[in-house]
Scaffold this active site. Sequence first.
Site, PDB file in Angstrom:
ATOM      1  N   VAL A 133      60.011   0.637  53.342  1.00 35.20           N
ATOM      2  CA  VAL A 133      58.693   1.187  53.627  1.00 35.20           C
ATOM      3  C   VAL A 133      57.603   0.457  52.856  1.00 35.20           C
ATOM      4  O   VAL A 133      56.466   0.333  53.327  1.00 35.20           O
ATOM      5  CB  VAL A 133      58.663   2.707  53.333  1.00 35.20           C
ATOM      6  CG1 VAL A 133      58.809   2.969  51.843  1.00 35.20           C
ATOM      7  CG2 VAL A 133      57.389   3.345  53.896  1.00 35.20           C
ATOM      8  N   LYS A 134      57.917  -0.075  51.671  1.00 32.12           N
ATOM      9  CA  LYS A 134      56.894  -0.776  50.885  1.00 32.12           C
ATOM     10  C   LYS A 134      56.444  -2.057  51.566  1.00 32.12           C
ATOM     11  O   LYS A 134      55.338  -2.535  51.342  1.00 32.12           O
ATOM     12  CB  LYS A 134      57.404  -1.085  49.483  1.00 32.12           C
ATOM     13  CG  LYS A 134      58.604  -2.005  49.436  1.00 32.12           C
ATOM     14  CD  LYS A 134      59.122  -2.190  48.034  1.00 32.12           C
ATOM     15  CE  LYS A 134      60.351  -3.103  48.013  1.00 32.12           C
ATOM     16  NZ  LYS A 134      60.899  -3.256  46.652  1.00 32.12           N
ATOM     17  N   GLY A 135      57.302  -2.658  52.378  1.00 36.20           N
ATOM     18  CA  GLY A 135      56.911  -3.772  53.222  1.00 36.20           C
ATOM     19  C   GLY A 135      56.611  -5.060  52.488  1.00 36.20           C
ATOM     20  O   GLY A 135      57.151  -5.350  51.428  1.00 36.20           O
TER      21      GLY A 135
END
Length: 264
Positions: A133-135
């Site tokens: 999710v942090k990408g």
Amino acid sequence: MSLADVVRPYGDTTGDGRVQVSFTLPVPAVSAADRAVAEGAALQLAGKMGLSPAMVVHTKPVGPDFTFFIVYGRVSHLVDLSAVVVAPREFELLSPAEVNLRIRAALGRKLVVVGATVGTDAHTVGIDAILNVKGHAGEKGLEYYREIRVVNLGAQVPIGSLVERSAAERADAVLVSQVVTQRDAHLSNARELAAAFRAAPEFAAPRHWPLLVVGGPRFDPSAAEAASLGVDKIFGRGTTPGEVASYLAHALAPVPAPAAAGER
């Protein structure tokens, strides 16, 4: 070709043709005598590469039998920008909301993505940048997308295990990152990956094998390379999560073509 399209390398001043290259030769440089021979060999190679004049600016032994060099020099070659060919992207970039909408409308369920690095590759930076999710590069990874279910298997996953888990998860797409590329391991692993999925009884008709996507800094992202490896898509250096998500929506959740007149 116009003069505006012609450029030369820039080092100290505009158009001076100065470049810096690094390489390793299988020659020793432990003693002073060895070092002199090694640097002479490096300059010989630089000359054959078109650097003239050239100078060795860094020499470092790598164990007793190898030496690493950095060479600085001038080349006379010109670059014609008008002859550069860039393959167009075959899909449009979508926002996360647009990706979610496309998947929901086309599939009516979440799109399942299984990701891993395979073989002996223990580097998870690439696959995590796309999936977590942090990408990466200011974009959130695929875990952020509501309509995508991500299964990240991590590093050093045997290809057989990846096939089995992908079947168990009913994967729509399999993403494999390869950073370790010695002896072209990324290419052989990609071919083995494609062959394993095609031969797997879990993906026999009527089910189709999932979309196979590979990526890494040493891959050639061209369609021809993807076809030669037997995969559906290759992403190269600098790929962002948004690009991957947009491609998945393009490939797996296409927008229906508008009905022609008289077909409604």
